[in-house]
Design a protein around this motif. Sequence first.
Motif, PDB file in Angstrom:
ATOM      1  N   LEU A   1      13.170  -8.352  -4.929  1.00 28.05           N
ATOM      2  CA  LEU A   1      13.700  -8.146  -6.396  1.00 28.05           C
ATOM      3  C   LEU A   1      12.176  -7.382  -7.132  1.00 28.05           C
ATOM      4  N   ALA A   2      12.596  -6.011  -7.584  1.00 28.91           N
ATOM      5  CA  ALA A   2      11.405  -5.274  -8.076  1.00 28.91           C
ATOM      6  C   ALA A   2      11.755  -4.693  -9.454  1.00 28.91           C
ATOM      7  N   GLY A   3      10.876  -4.370  -9.813  1.00 31.78           N
ATOM      8  CA  GLY A   3      11.136  -3.384 -11.396  1.00 31.78           C
ATOM      9  C   GLY A   3      11.101  -4.226 -12.627  1.00 31.78           C
TER      10      GLY A   3
ATOM     11  N   LEU B   1      15.787  -4.382  -4.227  1.00 29.50           N
ATOM     12  CA  LEU B   1      16.757  -3.727  -5.266  1.00 29.50           C
ATOM     13  C   LEU B   1      15.387  -3.639  -6.510  1.00 29.50           C
ATOM     14  N   ASP B   2      15.398  -2.002  -6.801  1.00 28.91           N
ATOM     15  CA  ASP B   2      14.418  -1.772  -7.899  1.00 28.91           C
ATOM     16  C   ASP B   2      15.168  -0.963  -8.844  1.00 28.91           C
ATOM     17  N   ALA B   3      14.380  -1.001  -9.882  1.00 32.82           N
ATOM     18  CA  ALA B   3      15.101   0.061 -11.218  1.00 32.82           C
ATOM     19  C   ALA B   3      14.420   1.433 -11.093  1.00 32.82           C
TER      20      ALA B   3
ATOM     21  N   ARG C   1       0.924   7.776  -8.588  1.00 30.05           N
ATOM     22  CA  ARG C   1      -0.409   7.509  -9.037  1.00 30.05           C
ATOM     23  C   ARG C   1      -0.926   6.311  -8.213  1.00 30.05           C
ATOM     24  N   HIS C   2      -0.214   5.709  -7.302  1.00 31.13           N
ATOM     25  CA  HIS C   2      -0.839   4.525  -6.442  1.00 31.13           C
ATOM     26  C   HIS C   2      -1.008   5.209  -4.986  1.00 31.13           C
ATOM     27  N   HIS C   3      -0.951   6.474  -4.853  1.00 29.45           N
ATOM     28  CA  HIS C   3      -0.997   7.097  -3.204  1.00 29.45           C
ATOM     29  C   HIS C   3      -2.262   6.896  -2.768  1.00 29.45           C
TER      30      HIS C   3
ATOM     31  N   PHE D   1       0.851  -1.218  -0.018  1.00 35.98           N
ATOM     32  CA  PHE D   1       0.010  -0.033  -0.072  1.00 35.98           C
ATOM     33  C   PHE D   1       0.949   1.254   0.155  1.00 35.98           C
ATOM     34  N   VAL D   2       0.634   2.148  -0.992  1.00 37.93           N
ATOM     35  CA  VAL D   2       1.579   3.078  -1.154  1.00 37.93           C
ATOM     36  C   VAL D   2       1.011   4.289  -0.736  1.00 37.93           C
ATOM     37  N   PHE D   3       1.915   4.909   0.332  1.00 39.34           N
ATOM     38  CA  PHE D   3       1.646   6.201   1.073  1.00 39.34           C
ATOM     39  C   PHE D   3       2.684   7.197   0.667  1.00 39.34           C
TER      40      PHE D   3
ATOM     41  N   VAL E   1       7.448  -1.695   6.723  1.00 42.79           N
ATOM     42  CA  VAL E   1       7.520  -0.411   6.146  1.00 42.79           C
ATOM     43  C   VAL E   1       8.606  -0.615   4.989  1.00 42.79           C
ATOM     44  N   GLN E   2       8.181  -0.087   3.926  1.00 44.32           N
ATOM     45  CA  GLN E   2       9.196  -0.061   2.609  1.00 44.32           C
ATOM     46  C   GLN E   2       9.695   1.127   2.606  1.00 44.32           C
ATOM     47  N   LEU E   3      11.066   1.600   2.785  1.00 43.49           N
ATOM     48  CA  LEU E   3      11.492   2.873   2.585  1.00 43.49           C
ATOM     49  C   LEU E   3      12.169   2.941   1.191  1.00 43.49           C
TER      50      LEU E   3
ATOM     51  N   ILE F   1       9.823 -11.701  -4.894  1.00 49.61           N
ATOM     52  CA  ILE F   1       9.404 -11.064  -6.139  1.00 49.61           C
ATOM     53  C   ILE F   1       8.351  -9.764  -5.842  1.00 49.61           C
ATOM     54  N   ASP F   2       8.872  -8.756  -6.167  1.00 53.81           N
ATOM     55  CA  ASP F   2       7.833  -7.267  -6.092  1.00 53.81           C
ATOM     56  C   ASP F   2       7.253  -6.838  -7.249  1.00 53.81           C
ATOM     57  N   VAL F   3       5.785  -6.946  -7.342  1.00 48.33           N
ATOM     58  CA  VAL F   3       5.355  -6.513  -8.873  1.00 48.33           C
ATOM     59  C   VAL F   3       4.152  -5.309  -8.650  1.00 48.33           C
ATOM     60  N   SER F   4       4.310  -4.589  -9.119  1.00 49.19           N
ATOM     61  CA  SER F   4       3.271  -3.388  -9.307  1.00 49.19           C
ATOM     62  C   SER F   4       2.606  -3.272 -10.805  1.00 49.19           C
ATOM     63  N   SER F   5       3.298  -2.519 -11.377  1.00 46.74           N
ATOM     64  CA  SER F   5       2.728  -2.154 -12.660  1.00 46.74           C
ATOM     65  C   SER F   5       2.500  -3.590 -13.790  1.00 46.74           C
ATOM     66  N   GLY F   6       3.383  -4.672 -13.370  1.00 50.13           N
ATOM     67  CA  GLY F   6       3.172  -5.777 -14.395  1.00 50.13           C
ATOM     68  C   GLY F   6       2.106  -6.578 -13.894  1.00 50.13           C
TER      69      GLY F   6
ATOM     70  N   GLY G   1       7.663   1.800  -8.992  1.00 45.98           N
ATOM     71  CA  GLY G   1       6.743   1.496  -9.718  1.00 45.98           C
ATOM     72  C   GLY G   1       6.563   1.970 -11.257  1.00 45.98           C
ATOM     73  N   SER G   2       7.715   2.064 -11.788  1.00 51.49           N
ATOM     74  CA  SER G   2       8.036   2.665 -13.194  1.00 51.49           C
ATOM     75  C   SER G   2       7.872   1.742 -14.098  1.00 51.49           C
ATOM     76  N   GLY G   3       8.066   0.363 -13.851  1.00 49.99           N
ATOM     77  CA  GLY G   3       7.900  -0.569 -14.516  1.00 49.99           C
ATOM     78  C   GLY G   3       9.426  -1.036 -15.292  1.00 49.99           C
ATOM     79  N   LYS G   4      10.559  -0.171 -14.992  1.00 50.13           N
ATOM     80  CA  LYS G   4      11.812  -0.348 -15.538  1.00 50.13           C
ATOM     81  C   LYS G   4      12.361  -1.597 -14.720  1.00 50.13           C
TER      82      LYS G   4
HETATM   83  O1  LIG Z   1       4.421   2.186  -6.876  1.00 47.34           O
HETATM   84  C1  LIG Z   1       4.489   3.217  -6.702  1.00 47.34           C
HETATM   85  O2  LIG Z   1       3.831   4.219  -7.194  1.00 47.34           O
HETATM   86  C2  LIG Z   1       5.486   3.599  -5.955  1.00 47.34           C
HETATM   87  C3  LIG Z   1       5.698   4.858  -5.447  1.00 47.34           C
HETATM   88  C4  LIG Z   1       6.665   5.336  -4.617  1.00 47.34           C
HETATM   89  C5  LIG Z   1       7.781   4.373  -4.349  1.00 47.34           C
HETATM   90  C6  LIG Z   1       7.883   3.083  -4.845  1.00 47.34           C
HETATM   91  C7  LIG Z   1       6.779   2.606  -5.544  1.00 47.34           C
HETATM   92  N1  LIG Z   1       6.451   1.413  -6.049  1.00 47.34           N
HETATM   93  C8  LIG Z   1       7.616   0.263  -5.756  1.00 47.34           C
HETATM   94  O3  LIG Z   1       8.153  -0.004  -6.983  1.00 47.34           O
HETATM   95  C9  LIG Z   1       8.012  -1.259  -7.128  1.00 47.34           C
HETATM   96  C10 LIG Z   1       8.195  -1.997  -8.724  1.00 47.34           C
HETATM   97  O4  LIG Z   1       7.163  -1.323  -9.628  1.00 47.34           O
HETATM   98  P1  LIG Z   1       6.933  -2.089 -10.855  1.00 47.34           P
HETATM   99  O5  LIG Z   1       6.662  -3.491 -10.959  1.00 47.34           O
HETATM  100  O6  LIG Z   1       8.219  -1.890 -11.810  1.00 47.34           O
HETATM  101  O7  LIG Z   1       5.693  -1.226 -11.604  1.00 47.34           O
HETATM  102  C11 LIG Z   1       6.669  -1.758  -6.623  1.00 47.34           C
HETATM  103  O8  LIG Z   1       6.536  -2.890  -6.305  1.00 47.34           O
HETATM  104  C12 LIG Z   1       6.868  -0.934  -5.372  1.00 47.34           C
HETATM  105  O9  LIG Z   1       7.663  -1.500  -4.372  1.00 47.34           O
END
Ligand SMILES: O=C(O)c1ccccc1N[C@@H]1O[C@H](COP(=O)(O)O)[C@@H](O)[C@H]1O
Length: 199
Positions: free
Chosen positions: A144-146, A120-122, A34-36, A28-30, A78-80, A165-170, A125-128
């Motif tokens: 692992l995210a991104g 580790l994230d690219a 766009r996910h706020h 849950f994004v605080f 908490v995810q920082l 594995i951590d996924v949002s936009s996918g 929430g950018s999908g990179k």
């Molecule tokens: O998702 C968001 O809006 C976001 C905002 C601020 C910090 C982190 C955020 N997302 C994190 O990014 C990963 C990867 O996202 P994606 O799969 O590449 O779209 C997501 O899981 C969040 O942990």
Amino acid sequence: MTAIKICGLMRQADITAVNAAMPEYAGFVFAGGRHHLTPDQARPLIAALAPMITPVGVFKDNSAAEINAALTTGIQVVQLHGNEDEDLVRRLQARGVRVIRAFVGQPTSIPDTAADYVMLDAGAGSGKQLDWFRIPRPRQPLFLAGGITPDNIDQAIQAVHPDVIDVSSGAETNGLKDSHKINALVASAHQQERIVSYE
Ligand SMILES: O=C(O)c1ccccc1N[C@@H]1O[C@H](COP(=O)(O)O)[C@@H](O)[C@H]1O
């Protein structure tokens, strides 16, 4: 086992989807973006989450007051994701909160951190996507995210062997969480465990 976190949940329909698929973590994004969610928006979503799914709050350089308010919603981890200092990590842990320290960008080494987990994230929430063949190993469990999607999750797991594995936009179609993609992602993460353990 490869655990999975589905991040950026915003609607009760998203909670219904994760409760059916049963990832280990729900995000849950605080932070802004766009996910706020506000704490008042997040609270009923977290209350409806299946008890076996751990709710994670995502922050990016939020104020102490914002973090404190979000901690009243039921988040357990908490995810920082910003430039937060190690003092904050330790203060949260002293309150019984587990901390994921996210490092954004292709890492050459893992900075020292007292956090319970390293992500580790690219992007945010950018999908990179990171280069999965150049991932250093932290001493903590690795998220692992991104840019992970139903089409590349198997490759990500085989290349990196992350703990989570951590996924949002996918897990989205047209910017909204998609129950079919959530099911496919969770099944793939959990399926990998069976493939590895039968080898
Ligand atoms: O998702 C968001 O809006 C976001 C905002 C601020 C910090 C982190 C955020 N997302 C994190 O990014 C990963 C990867 O996202 P994606 O799969 O590449 O779209 C997501 O899981 C969040 O942990």
